[in-house]
Design an enzyme around this catalytic site. Structure first.
Site, PDB file in Angstrom:
ATOM      1  N   HIS A 105      -6.370  -5.312   2.376  1.00 29.84           N
ATOM      2  CA  HIS A 105      -5.372  -5.252   3.533  1.00 29.84           C
ATOM      3  C   HIS A 105      -5.079  -5.792   3.680  1.00 29.84           C
ATOM      4  CE1 HIS A 105      -6.247  -0.539   1.990  1.00 29.84           C
ATOM      5  NE2 HIS A 105      -8.000  -1.507   2.110  1.00 29.84           N
TER       6      HIS A 105
ATOM      7  N   HIS B 188     -10.011  -5.463  -2.859  1.00 32.71           N
ATOM      8  CA  HIS B 188      -8.880  -5.682  -2.276  1.00 32.71           C
ATOM      9  C   HIS B 188      -8.277  -6.141  -0.628  1.00 32.71           C
ATOM     10  CE1 HIS B 188      -9.819  -1.474  -2.035  1.00 32.71           C
ATOM     11  NE2 HIS B 188      -9.126  -1.106  -1.350  1.00 32.71           N
TER      12      HIS B 188
ATOM     13  N   ASP C 123       1.121  -1.575  -0.117  1.00 30.19           N
ATOM     14  CA  ASP C 123      -0.743   0.367  -0.039  1.00 30.19           C
ATOM     15  C   ASP C 123       0.791   1.387  -0.477  1.00 30.19           C
ATOM     16  OD1 ASP C 123      -2.818   0.394   1.061  1.00 30.19           O
ATOM     17  OD2 ASP C 123      -1.778   2.300   0.642  1.00 30.19           O
TER      18      ASP C 123
HETATM   19  P1  AMP Z   1     -10.051   1.750   0.463  1.00 33.06           P
HETATM   20  O1  AMP Z   1     -10.362   1.420  -1.510  1.00 33.06           O
HETATM   21  O2  AMP Z   1     -10.640   2.534   1.070  1.00 33.06           O
HETATM   22  O3  AMP Z   1      -9.350  -0.115   0.538  1.00 33.06           O
HETATM   23  O4  AMP Z   1      -8.499   2.373   0.121  1.00 33.06           O
HETATM   24  C1  AMP Z   1      -7.599   2.081  -1.281  1.00 33.06           C
HETATM   25  C2  AMP Z   1      -6.212   1.884  -0.773  1.00 33.06           C
HETATM   26  O5  AMP Z   1      -5.443   1.321  -1.738  1.00 33.06           O
HETATM   27  C3  AMP Z   1      -5.476   2.659   0.365  1.00 33.06           C
HETATM   28  O6  AMP Z   1      -5.421   2.144   1.495  1.00 33.06           O
HETATM   29  C4  AMP Z   1      -4.481   3.523  -0.751  1.00 33.06           C
HETATM   30  O7  AMP Z   1      -3.219   4.070   0.390  1.00 33.06           O
HETATM   31  C5  AMP Z   1      -4.576   1.597  -1.390  1.00 33.06           C
HETATM   32  N1  AMP Z   1      -4.014   2.806  -2.456  1.00 33.06           N
HETATM   33  C6  AMP Z   1      -4.346   3.187  -3.507  1.00 33.06           C
HETATM   34  N2  AMP Z   1      -3.940   3.558  -4.142  1.00 33.06           N
HETATM   35  C7  AMP Z   1      -2.665   3.521  -4.867  1.00 33.06           C
HETATM   36  C8  AMP Z   1      -1.560   3.008  -5.299  1.00 33.06           C
HETATM   37  N3  AMP Z   1      -1.080   3.484  -6.408  1.00 33.06           N
HETATM   38  N4  AMP Z   1      -0.198   2.327  -5.286  1.00 33.06           N
HETATM   39  C9  AMP Z   1      -1.017   1.246  -3.597  1.00 33.06           C
HETATM   40  N5  AMP Z   1      -1.936   1.440  -3.077  1.00 33.06           N
HETATM   41  C10 AMP Z   1      -2.215   2.168  -2.932  1.00 33.06           C
END
Ligand code: AMP
Length: 131
Positions: A95, A93, A29
Site C-alpha cells: 500500500h 501488495h 486502491d
Molecule cells: P489488505 O489485504 O488488508 O492489505 O487489503 C486489501 C486492499 O485491496 C484493500 O485496501 C482493498 O480496498 C483493496 N482492493 C480489494 N479489491 C480491490 C480491487 N478490485 N481493486 C482495487 N483495490 C482493491
C-alpha cells in the site's frame, strides 16, 4: 483459483492502472484511505510478503519506490507511507498512501471517488512517472 489481483493483471477485472512492467503492476486502491492510495503487486501470485523470493521482494520495493515518488509529486501530502498488510487479499501488495495525518494510515477512515475522479487521479500519477 486466481486471486482478485491476478484477475486485475490479466484484465479480467477492471482497475485504475498506474503502471506495469514484466514483473510488477500498480493500480489505485478501490477503497482508499486517502486520495492516490495505490497498490503495487508482483505479477507472481504469492500470498505473504515474507514468502517472496529475494529478487522479487527487492524488485517490488524498487518498483514501489518509483511509483511512490511519482505519487508524492502528484498528490498533495506530507509524505507517502508504505504499508503491507494482506489480511483481505492473499496476493502480496504494497500500500502506498499519501499521508497528511496519522488517520490516513489507519485503514479506519475511507474516502470515496467517482469513476471520473479515479481516472483523473491515475492520470496525474502516470504523468509524474514520465519525468
Ligand atoms: P489488505 O489485504 O488488508 O492489505 O487489503 C486489501 C486492499 O485491496 C484493500 O485496501 C482493498 O480496498 C483493496 N482492493 C480489494 N479489491 C480491490 C480491487 N478490485 N481493486 C482495487 N483495490 C482493491
Amino acid at each position: 483459483m486466481a486471486s482478485i489481483f491476478t484477475k486485475i493483471i490479466s484484465g479480467e477485472i477492471p482497475c485504475y492502472k498506474i503502471a506495469e512492467n514484466d514483473d510488477f503492476f500498480a493500480f489505485l486502491d478501490i477503497n482508499p484511505n486517502a486520495k492516490g492510495h495505490t497498490l503495487c503487486i508482483p505479477k507472481k501470485e504469492v500470498n505473504k510478503i515474507m514468502d517472496l523470493d529475494e529478487e522479487t521482494y527487492l524488485g517490488l520495493m524498487a518498483f514501489s519506490r518509483k511509483i511512490g515518488r511519482a505519487l508524492e509529486k502528484a498528490v498533495a501530502c506530507k509524505r507517502v507511507g508504505m504499508t503491507v498488510i494482506g489480511l483481505e487479499v492473499p496476493h502480496v501488495h504494497v500500500h502506498l498512501i499519501p499521508l497528511n495525518d496519522m488517520k490516513d494510515a489507519t485503514f479506519q477512515q475511507k474516502v470515496a471517488f467517482t469513476d471520473v475522479e479515479f481516472k483523473a487521479i491515475a492520470e496525474s500519477i502516470k504523468a509524474e512517472l514520465l519525468y
